[in-house]
Every structure is written in C-alpha cells, then in structure tokens.
Design a protein around this motif. Structure first.
Motif, PDB file in Angstrom:
ATOM      1  N   ASN A 186      -9.924  -4.271   2.867  1.00  0.00           N
ATOM      2  CA  ASN A 186     -10.077  -4.065   4.319  1.00  0.00           C
ATOM      3  C   ASN A 186      -9.133  -4.949   5.137  1.00  0.00           C
ATOM      4  O   ASN A 186      -9.479  -5.397   6.224  1.00  0.00           O
ATOM      5  CB  ASN A 186     -11.527  -4.327   4.755  1.00  0.00           C
ATOM      6  CG  ASN A 186     -12.462  -3.272   4.230  1.00  0.00           C
ATOM      7  OD1 ASN A 186     -12.121  -2.081   4.200  1.00  0.00           O
ATOM      8  ND2 ASN A 186     -13.621  -3.687   3.789  1.00  0.00           N
ATOM      9  N   GLN A 196      -5.822   1.670  -3.927  1.00  0.00           N
ATOM     10  CA  GLN A 196      -7.280   1.573  -3.898  1.00  0.00           C
ATOM     11  C   GLN A 196      -7.720   0.113  -3.749  1.00  0.00           C
ATOM     12  O   GLN A 196      -8.630  -0.194  -2.985  1.00  0.00           O
ATOM     13  CB  GLN A 196      -7.869   2.169  -5.178  1.00  0.00           C
ATOM     14  CG  GLN A 196      -9.375   2.149  -5.213  1.00  0.00           C
ATOM     15  CD  GLN A 196      -9.915   2.770  -6.486  1.00  0.00           C
ATOM     16  OE1 GLN A 196      -9.195   2.949  -7.473  1.00  0.00           O
ATOM     17  NE2 GLN A 196     -11.188   3.115  -6.482  1.00  0.00           N
ATOM     18  N   HIS A 197      -7.075  -0.785  -4.469  1.00  0.00           N
ATOM     19  CA  HIS A 197      -7.438  -2.213  -4.384  1.00  0.00           C
ATOM     20  C   HIS A 197      -7.197  -2.752  -2.972  1.00  0.00           C
ATOM     21  O   HIS A 197      -8.050  -3.448  -2.420  1.00  0.00           O
ATOM     22  CB  HIS A 197      -6.666  -3.018  -5.408  1.00  0.00           C
ATOM     23  CG  HIS A 197      -7.040  -4.474  -5.393  1.00  0.00           C
ATOM     24  ND1 HIS A 197      -8.157  -4.948  -6.041  1.00  0.00           N
ATOM     25  CD2 HIS A 197      -6.483  -5.533  -4.766  1.00  0.00           C
ATOM     26  CE1 HIS A 197      -8.245  -6.249  -5.826  1.00  0.00           C
ATOM     27  NE2 HIS A 197      -7.236  -6.625  -5.061  1.00  0.00           N
ATOM     28  N   GLU A 199      -7.050  -1.080  -0.179  1.00  0.00           N
ATOM     29  CA  GLU A 199      -8.043  -0.479   0.729  1.00  0.00           C
ATOM     30  C   GLU A 199      -9.389  -1.170   0.606  1.00  0.00           C
ATOM     31  O   GLU A 199     -10.076  -1.373   1.608  1.00  0.00           O
ATOM     32  CB  GLU A 199      -8.181   1.016   0.425  1.00  0.00           C
ATOM     33  CG  GLU A 199      -6.958   1.810   0.858  1.00  0.00           C
ATOM     34  CD  GLU A 199      -6.914   3.225   0.292  1.00  0.00           C
ATOM     35  OE1 GLU A 199      -7.923   3.684  -0.316  1.00  0.00           O
ATOM     36  OE2 GLU A 199      -5.860   3.872   0.445  1.00  0.00           O
ATOM     37  N   SER A 200      -9.764  -1.587  -0.597  1.00  0.00           N
ATOM     38  CA  SER A 200     -11.044  -2.275  -0.792  1.00  0.00           C
ATOM     39  C   SER A 200     -11.056  -3.658  -0.130  1.00  0.00           C
ATOM     40  O   SER A 200     -12.112  -4.196   0.147  1.00  0.00           O
ATOM     41  CB  SER A 200     -11.366  -2.398  -2.282  1.00  0.00           C
ATOM     42  OG  SER A 200     -10.595  -3.417  -2.888  1.00  0.00           O
ATOM     43  N   HIS A 221       0.839  -1.195   0.000  1.00  0.00           N
ATOM     44  CA  HIS A 221       0.000   0.000   0.000  1.00  0.00           C
ATOM     45  C   HIS A 221       0.876   1.248   0.000  1.00  0.00           C
ATOM     46  O   HIS A 221       0.628   2.199  -0.734  1.00  0.00           O
ATOM     47  CB  HIS A 221      -0.946  -0.019   1.201  1.00  0.00           C
ATOM     48  CG  HIS A 221      -1.903   1.119   1.228  1.00  0.00           C
ATOM     49  ND1 HIS A 221      -1.613   2.304   1.853  1.00  0.00           N
ATOM     50  CD2 HIS A 221      -3.140   1.256   0.690  1.00  0.00           C
ATOM     51  CE1 HIS A 221      -2.638   3.128   1.709  1.00  0.00           C
ATOM     52  NE2 HIS A 221      -3.578   2.521   1.000  1.00  0.00           N
TER      53      HIS A 221
END
Length: 103
Positions: free
Chosen positions: A100, A94-95, A97-98, A85
């Motif tokens: 979680n 972004q991926h 973060e998606s 990240h």
C-alpha cells in the motif's frame, strides 16, 4: 527495445543482472536500458533526499509532517516503488500492491 531480467534491492539501491545475483534482492523486474537509467536516476535522487533528511534531523523542533526534506525522501521512495511496479513481474507487482505504498 529489448527487456532483460534484473533483480533489485531497494535498501541498497542495487540493480543486479542474473549473473551478478547473489540472492540478496527484493524484486524481479523486466527492463530495457532506458528503464534502468530511469530507475538508477530515481535511486540517486532518493539517496540525495535521504542525505538531506540526515542533516535536517539535527533540528529537533521540526515536526516530521512539516518537513520538506522528509517529503522529498518519501516522494522518491514512492517513485522507486512505482517504477518497480511498472517493470515488475506479476509477483513483484503483487508484493508492492500489498505494501500500500503507491496510494
């Protein structure tokens, strides 16, 4: 320190340079040699932790949530994603973060 583009496959622990890239990657990062060393060390620690979980799996009465070996494996996997990240392109960040996974 100069940063270059690399492609990373988490499952196999591969860090590929553009000229070695064969389309089998999950994340694109921009990293220096020092960043790569840190990421490679995390992959090695994760592999060791995964090996420990395999040995632990032979003990059927231990619950996953009370298991130091699985905690270590989870920790290193999260640290790998945290490093990806930090080094990632906007699409990589972004991926991740998606997913979680960093919480």
């Amino acid at each position: 320190m100069e940063k270059k583009t690399y492609y990373v496959a988490v499952a196999s622990g591969e860090i590929l340079e553009p000229e070695d890239m064969n389309g089998n990657f999950e994340f694109e990062i921009l990293a220096s040699e020092e960043d790569l060393d840190q990421l490679q060390e995390l992959f090695e620690e994760s592999e060791d932790a995964q090996d420990d979980t395999a040995a632990r799996a032979m003990i059927p009465y231990r619950d996953y949530h009370n298991d130091n070996e699985n905690d270590a494996a989870d920790y290193y996997l999260r640290e790998i994603y945290r490093k990806l990240h930090d080094l990632g392109t906007p699409a990589t960040r972004q991926h991740i973060e998606s997913m979680n996974i960093l919480q």
